[in-house]
Design a protein around this motif. Sequence first.
Motif, short mmCIF file in Angstrom:
data_model
loop_
_atom_site.label_atom_id
_atom_site.label_comp_id
_atom_site.label_asym_id
_atom_site.label_seq_id
_atom_site.Cartn_x
_atom_site.Cartn_y
_atom_site.Cartn_z
N TRP A 36 -41.52 33.75 -44.04
CA TRP A 36 -42.56 33.04 -44.78
C TRP A 36 -41.92 32.45 -46.04
O TRP A 36 -41.13 33.11 -46.72
CB TRP A 36 -43.68 33.99 -45.18
CG TRP A 36 -44.44 34.56 -44.01
CD1 TRP A 36 -44.32 35.79 -43.47
CD2 TRP A 36 -45.44 33.88 -43.24
NE1 TRP A 36 -45.16 35.95 -42.40
CE2 TRP A 36 -45.88 34.79 -42.24
CE3 TRP A 36 -46.01 32.61 -43.29
CZ2 TRP A 36 -46.85 34.46 -41.31
CZ3 TRP A 36 -46.98 32.27 -42.35
CH2 TRP A 36 -47.40 33.19 -41.38
N ILE A 88 -49.78 32.31 -45.09
CA ILE A 88 -50.19 33.47 -44.29
C ILE A 88 -51.69 33.39 -43.96
O ILE A 88 -52.12 33.81 -42.89
CB ILE A 88 -49.86 34.78 -45.02
CG1 ILE A 88 -48.34 34.87 -45.26
CG2 ILE A 88 -50.34 35.99 -44.25
CD1 ILE A 88 -47.92 36.02 -46.14
N SER A 123 -46.69 49.42 -46.56
CA SER A 123 -46.05 49.34 -45.25
C SER A 123 -45.86 50.74 -44.66
O SER A 123 -46.07 50.95 -43.46
CB SER A 123 -44.71 48.62 -45.36
OG SER A 123 -44.13 48.44 -44.08
N MET A 130 -51.87 40.15 -44.39
CA MET A 130 -50.67 40.93 -44.14
C MET A 130 -50.01 41.53 -45.38
O MET A 130 -49.57 42.70 -45.33
CB MET A 130 -49.65 40.08 -43.36
CG MET A 130 -48.34 40.79 -43.07
SD MET A 130 -47.13 40.68 -44.43
CE MET A 130 -46.67 38.97 -44.37
N PRO A 177 -48.22 45.43 -44.57
CA PRO A 177 -47.16 44.86 -43.72
C PRO A 177 -46.79 45.79 -42.57
O PRO A 177 -46.58 46.99 -42.78
CB PRO A 177 -45.98 44.69 -44.69
CG PRO A 177 -46.56 44.81 -46.07
CD PRO A 177 -47.75 45.69 -45.94
N PHE A 206 -40.99 40.38 -46.56
CA PHE A 206 -42.10 40.40 -45.61
C PHE A 206 -41.58 40.20 -44.18
O PHE A 206 -40.54 39.58 -43.97
CB PHE A 206 -43.12 39.31 -45.94
CG PHE A 206 -44.05 39.63 -47.07
CD1 PHE A 206 -44.45 40.94 -47.33
CD2 PHE A 206 -44.54 38.62 -47.88
CE1 PHE A 206 -45.32 41.23 -48.36
CE2 PHE A 206 -45.42 38.90 -48.92
CZ PHE A 206 -45.80 40.22 -49.16
N THR A 250 -45.52 39.10 -38.08
CA THR A 250 -46.79 39.11 -38.82
C THR A 250 -47.97 38.81 -37.90
O THR A 250 -48.96 39.53 -37.87
CB THR A 250 -46.76 38.06 -39.94
OG1 THR A 250 -45.73 38.39 -40.87
CG2 THR A 250 -48.09 38.00 -40.67
#
Length: 667
Positions: free
Chosen positions: A201, A207, A353, A558, A562, A585, A591
């Motif tokens: 990204w 996103i 995450s 996201m 993540p 990311f 994603t």
Amino acid sequence: MVDYEVTVSTGNLLGARTFNSVFIKLVGENGESERTCLMDHNLSFGGGAVCSTVSCPVSIGKLVLIELDKQPLPLFPEDVWFPAKVEVKSPEGDTYNFPIYHWISDSKVHRFREGTALTVFEDNHHLGRYSRQQELKQREQDYRWDVYVEGIPHCIKAENPLSLPCEVRFSFTKTTEFRYTAFTSLTELQLKGLANCKKNWTNIQDISQVFCYKRTDISDYVKEHWKEDDFFGYQYLNGVNPMLIRRCTSLPDHFPVTDGMVFPSGQCSLKDEMKKGNIFLSDYKRLDGLTANTINGKKQYLMAPLVLFHKTPDDKLMPIAIQLKQTPAVDNPIFFPTDSEYDWLMAKIFVRSADFSEHQLNVHLLCTHLLAEVFAVSLLRNVPMVHPLYKLLIPHTRYTLQINNLARLLLISKTGVFTQFAASGGEGMMTILKRSLSSVTYSSLCIPDDIAERGLEAVPNFYYRDDGLKLWDIIHRFVEGVLSFYYKNDAEVQQDSELQKWILDIFKYGFLSQACTGIPQKFTSVAELVKFVTMVIFTGSAQHSAVNSGQYDYGGWMPNTPISLQLPPPTTKGTTSEATMLQTFPDINTTVQGMATLWLLSKDSSDFVPLGHYPEDHFSEKIPCQLIMDFQEELEVLSVAIKVRNQSLDVPYTYLDPMELENSVAI
């Protein structure tokens, strides 16, 4: 001659009707009828009821069971039939109900018991006992245990959904909608060129274009507030993983936080705040030392953080310190809100995450899906339809075996989405599941005990606890009423061999005979049975909803959750930036695969059945039927109270609203 009026109802399901000839035999305590063909003037047993008369020379006494079979007509192939129930009115004026809810696909004779629930020690008629034994013998063949991976709960032996018994498969409606949701999500991503894009990204706003039309009010709120500390803390109470945080009474030795670090102005001390119950800890130690996945040819990173929280005077739960690895070291700094914007934000991203993996594998997969499957398979193998426990629990097993079979095929298999695209996929996944099972205790599955053990009784704004405890109490009263009707004393529980086989199989195949879990190996009292059955219903309905229904709400943006991270955490403060964050990311395809899966797992089907609603009439007696009505009324009152409460909240907590949560693990 005496006549018995027989009414046969076919289930309201696609393909439930039959064009075959249907035959019935009535079996009573004093004899049996002739095998009689039931006539349907419409030439098929379809939706609705078909009435016929069965004649006998004399009364055959109290009915014990019926025998049903169907035979193909000339020029018609043998088909399948789903009878729902049979009602028989005797010449004495008594009405007998026979719950069926079973697919009949052959020409064999099938026996079904009268609807009055009977424990094994009450079943005194020789034909009743024989029918009971034959039913369980067949069930042991249909529902076999299998080992998916050593060290985790056993599962049902089935190669794919079509190899499952018909009764436990998805309905046509459920199958169609599930496939449609999955297909349209992936098609949309492919049309946008995202599903196979392995690039980073480069702009965080891009996103939001992944699923621009798949949004919820909460996912929009998350997008706006995900960076804020109070929202970060809020999610530990009312997000999809309210199961990790606990009150902290002393800091772990490997988390060397001092007063000066977290209270630099000296306004208070950790010791004093701990005494007041204002310090909390989330420890991701289960993730320590794992080998993270490799995705798109790149090594991924999964931390095992420790997070310290402080309840402020205005009742906010604020993160005050984050250590991303378990062992203190020079290259493992402790991060604080006073650090630079991106140092602190990156620390929180690594925590979120880690929470994704802890939540998905331990809290969600193991402690709801896999355990619910164990409860269901043991029930189906060991408890006949006429047993009160079967009647009580069978609605709470709906779709569970197929959704878990699909999870093993599509999510956690070698080619599954989770295996391919999560940081904890692959080798780390089974390690986490094994570690998680070894840490599960009976008390951790019972919300009143769990809340007390974690010291969270007085935390403000903890809606999972508030709604969950009320739900537990309502379910407990219902279960206690039903089971106390059938078990008058502890001795009756102890002598019920089918009940004892059910719990022993759960202990053996679900908890791998680990006595340290505290799971009972046998039931010795009515109270013990009531608590365990309450836990089973709560786990498959309320708990699953609490940790499943909000997945897209909190993971649809996201950066808040993540699925994986592809750069290591900073080892020195002052080296991070927005560019670092974007590079850390997951790639675009990782994603979007994660987001599409969360969307699918958050979507209820239109044949959703809310908690306490039982479309199938398994109970016949007045008291259990009245208890079901009382149960539904209590759930409705709680639902209204939750809706009123939510009107004043910025982020409504709906996951334990009884009208919003399903009877079973069905998605």
